[in-house]
Design a protein around this motif. Sequence first.
Motif, short mmCIF file in Angstrom:
data_model
loop_
_atom_site.label_atom_id
_atom_site.label_comp_id
_atom_site.label_asym_id
_atom_site.label_seq_id
_atom_site.Cartn_x
_atom_site.Cartn_y
_atom_site.Cartn_z
N THR A 123 17.59 50.31 -9.34
CA THR A 123 17.56 51.08 -10.45
C THR A 123 16.37 51.89 -10.58
OG1 THR A 123 16.45 49.29 -11.62
CG2 THR A 123 18.74 49.17 -11.38
N GLY A 124 16.64 52.72 -11.75
CA GLY A 124 15.38 53.75 -11.97
C GLY A 124 14.30 52.81 -12.40
N ARG A 125 14.45 51.55 -13.35
CA ARG A 125 13.41 50.78 -13.77
C ARG A 125 12.70 50.04 -12.49
NH1 ARG A 125 11.90 49.10 -18.54
NH2 ARG A 125 13.67 49.82 -19.53
N LYS A 126 13.62 49.60 -11.73
CA LYS A 126 12.95 48.83 -10.50
C LYS A 126 12.11 49.63 -9.72
CE LYS A 126 14.50 44.51 -11.14
NZ LYS A 126 13.57 43.57 -11.21
N ASN A 127 12.62 51.24 -9.56
CA ASN A 127 11.66 51.93 -8.82
C ASN A 127 10.24 52.26 -9.52
OD1 ASN A 127 12.85 53.88 -6.40
ND2 ASN A 127 14.52 52.99 -7.59
N LEU A 128 10.33 52.31 -10.79
CA LEU A 128 8.96 52.60 -11.49
C LEU A 128 8.14 51.28 -11.32
CD1 LEU A 128 9.93 54.22 -15.01
CD2 LEU A 128 9.29 55.06 -12.77
N GLU A 129 8.87 49.94 -11.41
CA GLU A 129 8.10 48.55 -11.14
C GLU A 129 7.41 48.61 -9.79
OE1 GLU A 129 10.84 45.71 -12.04
OE2 GLU A 129 11.00 46.01 -14.28
N GLN A 130 8.16 49.11 -9.03
CA GLN A 130 7.65 49.33 -7.43
C GLN A 130 6.33 50.23 -7.51
OE1 GLN A 130 8.39 47.42 -4.40
NE2 GLN A 130 9.69 46.07 -5.82
N SER A 131 6.19 51.24 -7.99
CA SER A 131 5.24 52.39 -8.20
C SER A 131 4.17 51.62 -8.89
CB SER A 131 5.74 53.50 -8.92
OG SER A 131 6.76 54.04 -8.08
N ALA A 132 4.45 50.83 -9.72
CA ALA A 132 3.24 50.21 -10.70
C ALA A 132 2.55 49.11 -9.83
CB ALA A 132 4.09 49.71 -12.02
N ARG A 133 3.19 48.53 -9.02
CA ARG A 133 2.43 47.68 -8.21
C ARG A 133 1.42 48.17 -7.50
NH1 ARG A 133 6.93 44.52 -4.46
NH2 ARG A 133 5.03 43.48 -4.04
N ILE A 134 1.37 49.48 -7.26
CA ILE A 134 0.25 50.00 -6.35
C ILE A 134 -0.77 50.73 -7.18
CG2 ILE A 134 1.69 50.29 -4.36
CD1 ILE A 134 1.93 53.42 -4.74
N ARG A 135 -0.59 50.83 -8.62
CA ARG A 135 -1.48 51.29 -9.46
C ARG A 135 -1.94 50.26 -10.53
NH1 ARG A 135 -2.81 56.49 -8.27
NH2 ARG A 135 -1.24 57.87 -8.00
N GLU A 136 -3.39 50.12 -10.75
CA GLU A 136 -4.02 49.11 -11.42
C GLU A 136 -3.55 49.33 -13.07
OE1 GLU A 136 -8.04 48.67 -10.83
OE2 GLU A 136 -7.71 48.19 -8.84
N GLY A 137 -3.30 48.32 -13.54
CA GLY A 137 -3.33 48.57 -15.10
C GLY A 137 -1.97 48.97 -15.75
N VAL A 138 -1.00 49.09 -14.71
CA VAL A 138 0.18 49.81 -15.45
C VAL A 138 1.01 48.36 -15.99
CG1 VAL A 138 2.36 50.99 -15.04
CG2 VAL A 138 0.44 51.70 -13.78
N LYS A 173 4.28 46.61 -18.43
CA LYS A 173 5.63 46.93 -18.91
C LYS A 173 5.75 47.99 -20.10
CE LYS A 173 9.88 44.58 -20.59
NZ LYS A 173 9.92 45.38 -21.53
N GLU A 174 4.72 48.12 -20.99
CA GLU A 174 4.73 48.99 -22.13
C GLU A 174 4.67 50.34 -21.85
OE1 GLU A 174 4.59 44.81 -23.28
OE2 GLU A 174 3.24 45.97 -21.97
N ARG A 175 3.74 50.49 -20.71
CA ARG A 175 3.57 51.68 -20.07
C ARG A 175 4.69 52.33 -19.28
NH1 ARG A 175 1.90 56.75 -20.75
NH2 ARG A 175 1.50 57.76 -18.97
N ILE A 176 5.65 51.61 -18.77
CA ILE A 176 6.79 51.80 -18.18
C ILE A 176 7.81 52.09 -19.02
CG2 ILE A 176 8.70 50.94 -16.73
CD1 ILE A 176 6.90 49.20 -15.17
N ASP A 177 7.94 51.55 -20.27
CA ASP A 177 8.81 51.82 -21.06
C ASP A 177 8.29 53.31 -21.92
OD1 ASP A 177 10.10 49.53 -20.94
OD2 ASP A 177 9.25 48.30 -22.38
N GLU A 178 7.07 53.49 -21.98
CA GLU A 178 6.67 54.80 -22.62
C GLU A 178 7.11 55.67 -21.78
OE1 GLU A 178 2.50 56.68 -24.12
OE2 GLU A 178 2.50 54.64 -22.91
N VAL A 179 6.85 55.69 -20.39
CA VAL A 179 6.79 56.98 -19.70
C VAL A 179 8.68 57.26 -19.48
CG1 VAL A 179 5.02 56.76 -18.16
CG2 VAL A 179 6.93 55.65 -17.21
N VAL A 180 9.32 56.06 -19.80
CA VAL A 180 10.64 56.42 -19.60
C VAL A 180 11.28 57.08 -20.70
CG1 VAL A 180 13.17 55.07 -19.99
CG2 VAL A 180 11.36 54.36 -18.12
N ARG A 181 10.65 56.94 -21.81
CA ARG A 181 10.80 57.62 -23.15
C ARG A 181 10.58 59.00 -23.13
NH1 ARG A 181 9.08 52.66 -25.68
NH2 ARG A 181 7.03 53.77 -25.95
N LEU A 182 9.28 59.35 -22.36
CA LEU A 182 8.77 60.65 -22.38
C LEU A 182 9.41 61.62 -21.36
CD1 LEU A 182 4.83 59.82 -21.84
CD2 LEU A 182 5.91 61.00 -23.65
#
Length: 313
Positions: A95-110, A112-121
């Motif tokens: 899913t789109g969310r799972k893709n973002l979660e995978q990307s977040a794994r390689i970035r420090e400090g991302v 769940k709230e940030r994922i929700d924020e960029v989804v809204r953006l």
Amino acid sequence: MSNNVLFKVDHINKTIGSRQILHDVSFEAYAGEVFGFLGPNGAGKTTTIKIAAGLISADSGSVEIDGVNVKKNFEKAMSSVGAIVENPEMYKYLTGRKNLEQSARIREGVTKERIDEVVRLVKLENRINDKISKYSLGMRQRLGVAQAILHHPKVLILDEPTNGLDPAGIKELRDILKGLAHDEGICVIVSSHLMSEMELMCDRVGIIANGKMIGVHTLEEFTNASKDNSVTIRLRVDNPVLAAKLVSASKIDGKSIEVKLSRENSDKATAQIVKQLVDGMVEVYSITEPEHKSLEDAFIQLTAAQQGGGQIG
């Protein structure tokens, strides 16, 4: 837009094989602006973008991200950059969310709230839990932007992001990028050869042709710079044939004639032309000037000396 320089390309040169792709390319982009990096296909846009994103190296010159030299301190510089070069990479079976979660794994400090924020953006709230295989191209591009801004980058670099999108998808992406720049303060750099779209999106543009920078200006400055010292007025009259003879018109088009004048004295010359026509028993119904010159018009005129930008490959 502020005067805070977040992206600086300084005298970059690049040769591949026996062909020099970039010739002393320099420009700057600021926080809070959408900067259009424009040129024909093969003009050197993607090569410049790849150097800026650290994917290839320049032969000479430098790139700085928020004051950090990409070559000297790559990791620190790249921590301030989000980029999509060519197509965003995604796992289509997730899913789109799972893709973002995978990307977040390689970035420090991302978070769940940030994922929700960029989804809204990027306006994907209603489809973020669908699999990528069900996404349109426009939705995948928006998700790619979401991936690129997860870590709060100061600079977002997109190479030909509107390629293949339909008009609705282009408008959606345009609105998102303008919002990221103007509301979030990100420096958004978009490379493209689609002049009409960039005219609607960008605050400033830099034009490259045949590997050389022609200039960097606001849209108004570019269109004004490309104007010659003449203006053409269009007069709708009752007898265009007689009118054309009286004032030496350059063109007859139906019930209208066109007359080319010096821009400097166009108002006075227009008044004289109207008097000539009226004295010659021609009725004048209306007077108009051509529409404002577009970025595309300016681009064609300004790049003419570079043989249309050349095909570098």
